[in-house]
Design an enzyme around this catalytic site. Structure first.
Site, PDB file in Angstrom:
ATOM      1  N   HIS A  89      -7.030  -5.574   1.230  1.00 26.39           N
ATOM      2  CA  HIS A  89      -8.304  -4.912   1.047  1.00 26.39           C
ATOM      3  C   HIS A  89      -9.140  -5.525   1.889  1.00 26.39           C
ATOM      4  CE1 HIS A  89     -11.575  -2.588  -0.510  1.00 26.39           C
ATOM      5  NE2 HIS A  89     -11.794  -3.329  -1.762  1.00 26.39           N
ATOM      6  N   HIS A 124      -4.927   2.982   6.661  1.00 24.70           N
ATOM      7  CA  HIS A 124      -5.833   3.199   5.584  1.00 24.70           C
ATOM      8  C   HIS A 124      -5.397   4.350   4.743  1.00 24.70           C
ATOM      9  CE1 HIS A 124      -9.965   3.538   3.677  1.00 24.70           C
ATOM     10  NE2 HIS A 124      -9.997   2.466   4.517  1.00 24.70           N
ATOM     11  N   ASP A 176     -11.466  -3.489   9.815  1.00 23.71           N
ATOM     12  CA  ASP A 176     -11.367  -4.810   9.941  1.00 23.71           C
ATOM     13  C   ASP A 176     -10.645  -5.426  11.061  1.00 23.71           C
ATOM     14  OD1 ASP A 176     -12.072  -5.667   7.159  1.00 23.71           O
ATOM     15  OD2 ASP A 176     -10.493  -4.903   6.345  1.00 23.71           O
TER      16      ASP A 176
HETATM   17  N1  ACO Z   1       1.608  -1.942   9.517  1.00 26.30           N
HETATM   18  C1  ACO Z   1       2.972  -1.364   9.807  1.00 26.30           C
HETATM   19  N2  ACO Z   1       3.299  -0.324   8.851  1.00 26.30           N
HETATM   20  C2  ACO Z   1       2.557   0.147   8.117  1.00 26.30           C
HETATM   21  C3  ACO Z   1       1.156  -0.471   8.043  1.00 26.30           C
HETATM   22  C4  ACO Z   1       0.920  -1.528   8.644  1.00 26.30           C
HETATM   23  N3  ACO Z   1      -0.565  -2.126   8.762  1.00 26.30           N
HETATM   24  N4  ACO Z   1       0.400   0.350   7.057  1.00 26.30           N
HETATM   25  C5  ACO Z   1       1.294   1.281   6.625  1.00 26.30           C
HETATM   26  N5  ACO Z   1       2.447   1.053   7.007  1.00 26.30           N
HETATM   27  C6  ACO Z   1       3.355   1.965   6.868  1.00 26.30           C
HETATM   28  C7  ACO Z   1       4.230   1.706   5.768  1.00 26.30           C
HETATM   29  O1  ACO Z   1       5.408   0.674   5.838  1.00 26.30           O
HETATM   30  C8  ACO Z   1       4.788   2.909   5.291  1.00 26.30           C
HETATM   31  O2  ACO Z   1       5.953   3.162   6.122  1.00 26.30           O
HETATM   32  P1  ACO Z   1       7.104   3.964   5.438  1.00 26.30           P
HETATM   33  O3  ACO Z   1       6.749   5.297   5.144  1.00 26.30           O
HETATM   34  O4  ACO Z   1       8.232   3.878   6.682  1.00 26.30           O
HETATM   35  O5  ACO Z   1       7.490   3.199   4.278  1.00 26.30           O
HETATM   36  C9  ACO Z   1       3.731   3.835   5.790  1.00 26.30           C
HETATM   37  O6  ACO Z   1       2.960   3.339   6.843  1.00 26.30           O
HETATM   38  C10 ACO Z   1       2.684   4.280   4.467  1.00 26.30           C
HETATM   39  O7  ACO Z   1       2.032   2.984   4.088  1.00 26.30           O
HETATM   40  P2  ACO Z   1       1.874   2.908   2.907  1.00 26.30           P
HETATM   41  O8  ACO Z   1       1.794   1.436   2.348  1.00 26.30           O
HETATM   42  O9  ACO Z   1       2.472   3.793   1.611  1.00 26.30           O
HETATM   43  O10 ACO Z   1      -0.020   3.104   2.835  1.00 26.30           O
HETATM   44  P3  ACO Z   1      -1.006   2.984   1.724  1.00 26.30           P
HETATM   45  O11 ACO Z   1      -2.102   3.771   2.011  1.00 26.30           O
HETATM   46  O12 ACO Z   1      -0.515   2.869   0.531  1.00 26.30           O
HETATM   47  O13 ACO Z   1      -1.658   1.822   2.312  1.00 26.30           O
HETATM   48  C11 ACO Z   1      -2.892   0.121   3.301  1.00 26.30           C
HETATM   49  C12 ACO Z   1      -2.737   1.719   3.113  1.00 26.30           C
HETATM   50  C13 ACO Z   1      -2.766  -0.819   2.145  1.00 26.30           C
HETATM   51  C14 ACO Z   1      -4.359  -0.269   4.044  1.00 26.30           C
HETATM   52  C15 ACO Z   1      -2.014  -0.392   4.381  1.00 26.30           C
HETATM   53  O14 ACO Z   1      -2.003   0.561   5.412  1.00 26.30           O
HETATM   54  C16 ACO Z   1      -1.929  -1.565   4.998  1.00 26.30           C
HETATM   55  O15 ACO Z   1      -1.262  -2.417   4.423  1.00 26.30           O
HETATM   56  N6  ACO Z   1      -2.792  -1.903   6.012  1.00 26.30           N
HETATM   57  C17 ACO Z   1      -2.626  -3.419   6.520  1.00 26.30           C
HETATM   58  C18 ACO Z   1      -3.636  -4.224   5.589  1.00 26.30           C
HETATM   59  C19 ACO Z   1      -5.202  -3.653   6.161  1.00 26.30           C
HETATM   60  O16 ACO Z   1      -5.473  -3.744   7.320  1.00 26.30           O
HETATM   61  N7  ACO Z   1      -5.895  -3.473   4.893  1.00 26.30           N
HETATM   62  C20 ACO Z   1      -7.240  -3.149   5.241  1.00 26.30           C
HETATM   63  C21 ACO Z   1      -7.638  -1.639   4.699  1.00 26.30           C
HETATM   64  S1  ACO Z   1      -9.368  -1.168   5.002  1.00 26.30           S
HETATM   65  C22 ACO Z   1     -10.145  -2.021   3.671  1.00 26.30           C
HETATM   66  O17 ACO Z   1      -9.626  -2.135   2.666  1.00 26.30           O
HETATM   67  C23 ACO Z   1     -11.478  -2.485   3.767  1.00 26.30           C
END
Ligand code: ACO
Length: 431
Positions: free
Chosen positions: A268, A308, A364
């Protein structure tokens, strides 16, 4: 004539039900009537992470994640970033309308009046170790406000709520600044209400020995923009925490501390800190392809600042921050990490892995570079996020308390543990 209903046939019993559809939703409680027999509890929905559950009606922030749209109270984020200040936007987010000149002047003076912090909180911050994570110190400072303002428990009194709102908006900034100065080993600097809210915040953070601190207008504007962009983002993890705790009618400082604690997680609000550490680890633009290969191989490393839950398109805040970063770098000098970030974004946006998963840079991705250019340590970045997000948390807290449909937040579970069994005396237990 089509009807706004959903017809459901329970194939276990052959029974048919008609559930009303309103606002694109069915009520989870309408599922409860779907039962196998008299003794059956009734059907529930299962939604870990609440990915498809609306927990509230809200009039504050609108997001269309597919189109990359973000609006506060109907106003596009781009217009607010271009024309508004953080405090004016905070008024809009919290009270629903842009203030008149008179309302804004009163709001600014009310907030400035509350920026002073009781010395107990100052002493509390001093007791933390010099290397304590600033978010831990910040969260503790926020939680401790409830010890000073026991009247905050009167959450059903509108006048009292308004007073706590002003305190929360004002004092989070001072706690953040004191947290930073403690982290740096500098003496605390008290608020100066001859400055704007953001100018004063910059002063409390950065004033050294100069008698009259003059905030740099470019940095002051940049911080206004960053704070506007971070002011609210509807039902995110931190806001949900604020609502969940607030739903028990706990005092708002306790709820706010819980919301800030949720923001502290790297998935987050602490992603901005993680982005900077990732960019430092990559080091140079030529190392980007190898780093992205490791991300795609799924070795547990994510591309921080990408992806996201809601945006499946470019995060509109990211575009504005990228432009603001250029303006800040003209004052502070350019960080070489920007080249690493630009190269990461360029390659990732052409890569099938990121395209097929609709992973774009989020808020971010670039904000940490601005804060680094302002010479802040990465550990302060999430605190810099929490100060303006307080406005969103507060707005949702007020909305929650005045919404007659809201109840104490208490989800259900699917129990997967053992059936009833008898207590086993110690002598009869095996490893
Ligand atoms: N890098 C690589 N792969 C990713 C990323 C990433 N940053 N984000 C998602 N994926 C992939 C996952 O591995 C998954 O792949 P799969 O389908 O092969 O298993 C797919 O994309 C979907 O990802 P989920 O985790 O199901 O997506 P979710 O909506 O639950 O997660 C989140 C969203 C937590 C923001 C995620 O994208 C992430 O971890 N990003 C990196 C952390 C980040 O930047 N957080 C800040 C968000 S903005 C905020 O909160 C202010």
């Amino acid at each position: 004539m089509p009807k706004d209903t959903l017809t459901v046939i329970d194939n276990r019993t052959g029974s048919q039900y008609e559930l009303p559809i309103a606002d694109g939703t069915v009520k989870a409680m309408d599922l409860r009537q779907i039962r196998l027999n008299e003794d059956d509890f009734g059907l529930m929905s299962y939604d870990p992470g609440l990915t498809n559950t609306a927990s509230t009606k809200s009039a504050i922030t609108y997001i269309d994640g597919d189109k990359g749209i973000l609006r506060y109270r109907g106003y596009p984020i781009e217009q607010l970033a271009a024309h508004s200040t953080y405090l004016e936007t905070a008024y809009l987010v919290i009270f629903g309308e842009l203030p008149t000149a008179e309302q804004l002047a009163k709001w600014e003076s009310d907030i400035n009046r509350h920026t002073l912090l009781h010395t107990n909180i100052q002493r509390l911050i001093e007791t933390f170790r010099f290397n304590a994570h600033p978010m831990s110190v910040f969260i503790s400072g926020i939680a401790s406000l409830s010890t000073l303002y026991p009247d905050a428990r009167m959450v059903t009194d509108p006048a009292n709520r308004r007073l706590q709102v002003e305190r929360m908006i004002a004092k989070t900034a001072t706690i953040a600044a004191f947290t930073y100065r403690h982290n740096q080993g500098w003496p605390f600097d008290y608020p100066d209400d001859s400055l704007s809210f953001i100018g004063n915040f910059l002063r409390m953070m950065f004033r050294m020995t100069e008698h009259k601190y003059e905030p740099n207008p470019v940095l002051e504007r940049a911080l206004n923009i960053l704070f506007i962009l971070h002011a609210d983002h509807e039902q995110n993890c931190g806001t949900n925490a604020m609502r969940v705790i607030g739903s028990s009618q706990a005092d708002p400082y306790s709820s706010l501390a819980g919301a800030a604690a949720a923001l502290y997680g790297p998935l987050h609000g602490a992603a901005n800190e993680a982005v900077l550490r990732m960019l430092e680890q990559i080091g140079r633009p030529e190392n980007v392809p190898a780093f992205l290969d490791r991300v795609k191989d799924g070795d547990g490393q994510r591309l921080m600042g990408f992806g996201h839950r809601i945006y499946k398109n470019y995060d509109p805040r990211c575009r504005i921050i990228k432009q603001t970063a250029e303006e800040v770098f003209q004052v502070t000098g350019r960080t070489p990490l920007l080249d690493v970030a630009l190269e990461l974004e360029r390659i990732a946006l052409q890569d099938e892995y990121f395209i097929s998963r609709k992973l774009y840079p989020n808020v971010d991705f670039y904000s940490g570079l601005i804060y680094r250019a302002m010479k802040l340590p990465a550990s302060m970045f999430t605190v810099m996020f929490a100060v303006p997000r307080t406005c969103g948390w507060v707005a949702h807290w007020l909305e929650l308390l005045t919404d007659p449909e809201q109840k104490i937040s208490r989800p259900r579970q699917i129990f997967t543990g053992p059936e009833t069994r008898d207590y086993v005396p110690m002598a009869q237990r095996s490893a």
